[in-house]
Write an enzyme that holds these catalytic residues in place. Sequence first.
Site, PDB file in Angstrom:
ATOM      1  N   LYS A  29       2.704   9.552   8.338  1.00  0.00           N
ATOM      2  CA  LYS A  29       2.000   9.074   9.543  1.00  0.00           C
ATOM      3  C   LYS A  29       2.563   9.539  10.897  1.00  0.00           C
ATOM      4  O   LYS A  29       2.225  10.609  11.366  1.00  0.00           O
ATOM      5  CB  LYS A  29       1.880   7.547   9.495  1.00  0.00           C
ATOM      6  CG  LYS A  29       0.972   7.082   8.350  1.00  0.00           C
ATOM      7  CD  LYS A  29       0.360   5.719   8.597  1.00  0.00           C
ATOM      8  CE  LYS A  29      -0.835   5.479   7.695  1.00  0.00           C
ATOM      9  NZ  LYS A  29      -0.534   4.926   6.385  1.00  0.00           N
ATOM     10  N   PHE A  36       0.853  -1.186   0.000  1.00  0.00           N
ATOM     11  CA  PHE A  36       0.000   0.000   0.000  1.00  0.00           C
ATOM     12  C   PHE A  36       0.889   1.235   0.000  1.00  0.00           C
ATOM     13  O   PHE A  36       1.668   1.446   0.923  1.00  0.00           O
ATOM     14  CB  PHE A  36      -0.926   0.024   1.220  1.00  0.00           C
ATOM     15  CG  PHE A  36      -1.880   1.201   1.203  1.00  0.00           C
ATOM     16  CD1 PHE A  36      -2.996   1.185   0.377  1.00  0.00           C
ATOM     17  CD2 PHE A  36      -1.641   2.322   1.970  1.00  0.00           C
ATOM     18  CE1 PHE A  36      -3.863   2.273   0.335  1.00  0.00           C
ATOM     19  CE2 PHE A  36      -2.498   3.421   1.927  1.00  0.00           C
ATOM     20  CZ  PHE A  36      -3.617   3.395   1.110  1.00  0.00           C
ATOM     21  N   ASP A  39       9.289   2.390   1.581  1.00  0.00           N
ATOM     22  CA  ASP A  39       8.140   3.153   2.052  1.00  0.00           C
ATOM     23  C   ASP A  39       8.022   2.897   3.558  1.00  0.00           C
ATOM     24  O   ASP A  39       7.535   1.854   3.990  1.00  0.00           O
ATOM     25  CB  ASP A  39       6.879   2.704   1.300  1.00  0.00           C
ATOM     26  CG  ASP A  39       5.626   3.445   1.768  1.00  0.00           C
ATOM     27  OD1 ASP A  39       5.685   4.120   2.814  1.00  0.00           O
ATOM     28  OD2 ASP A  39       4.599   3.335   1.084  1.00  0.00           O
TER      29      ASP A  39
END
Length: 393
Positions: A249, A135, A220
């Site tokens: 995040k 993702f 990532d």
Amino acid sequence: MNKWIEMENKYYMPTFRRFPVTLTRGKGNTVWDDTGKEYLDFVSGWAVNSLGHCHPSVVNAINKQVNTLIHVSNSFFTIPQLELAELLVNNSCLDKVFCCNSGTEATEGAVKLARRYGHKHLNGAYEVITTTGSFHGRTLAMVSASGQIKHQEPYTPLPSGFQNVEFNNLEAIKIATSDKTCAVMLEPVQGEGGVNVASRDYLHGVSTWCKQNSILLILDEIQTGIGRTGKLFAYEHYNIEPDIITLAKGMGSGVPVGAILAKEHASVFASGEHGSTFGGNPLACAAAHAVVSYILENNLCRHAASMGALLTDGLAELKKQFSVISSSRGLGLLQAVEFEKDIADEIVLNCLKNGLLINRLKPNALRFMPSLIITPAEISRALEIVKRAIKEL
Ligand SMILES: *Cc1c(COP(=O)(O)O)cnc(C)c1O
């Protein structure tokens, strides 16, 4: 139906599966809903609230900056942006920083950077190899990069230039590599895709393969970065040095902020080739600087590692008690349990009733991602509530 659900139905696009709780306040690892009910938070706004809710160091940094300078354009130097970049560079194997506003923007920018590298150094190579179950975000290009049919199928035709190959399978990357390849992009632990941990051999192998073929390794670390796995960056567990990493995040503990970090040789954007209006603005950078400094100064990576070990043991214990649990896995404070049956929604509702916010990762799996300031007592309480929620099924 309560007022907030009615308002959602009337005014908001129905993109989210929401549980029937309206949150209004948070402090530490606790949040309260509009009826005053208290919950222990093991979702952390999807691995965002790394210092819990309204941490004094973040609140103070934001307060100070909000009264000084909120935003100016990136055609001027601003101090919080440069101080954040310095802090990230001094504590990573990367050399250069570009700030943006979200995870998607960071990965999209990292792919642009890799394509730029391909144009300059690899005869125009542009293809990025990614993995199934990954993702990387929600823009069209990142939907194409993310190896999940459910996110891709509604939006075809997708931008080309990505090859999705099996995760934890080095051979698949080798086969997919061609003279068109400029980079491989991976999550060290696939977060949204199921908390799938990259094996040591695999990441080592990928890193070596990228070096041998002069292509870039992009990690990532949007979900795994900033202490969540028990190291500041998950790549440190693997003893490798990626060429590019992406962050978002947990970096702002709730303030929207993202970043691309690159090694000197991979930092190939020239003036005007990439940009952002809000990216790196003083308010977001002051918050992120406060978060990262607090984590470093208070050894929260080590704390996350030891709390992660408690959580791992607790979940293994739970698995022994309930045959409906098929597996548990994860790294540090990013963990999952998987069930034999599709009972995650029911368990989440039972947990809510008993005062715990927990993420439904898949119809048959839960994800645990508490803040880095979680305590042993709070971990025990969460495990007790999950246990009770399974018993109440
Ligand atoms: C959440 C996430 C993203 C997307 O971040 P947004 O801030 O939602 O755009 C990308 N990659 C990973 C690994 C993520 O966990």
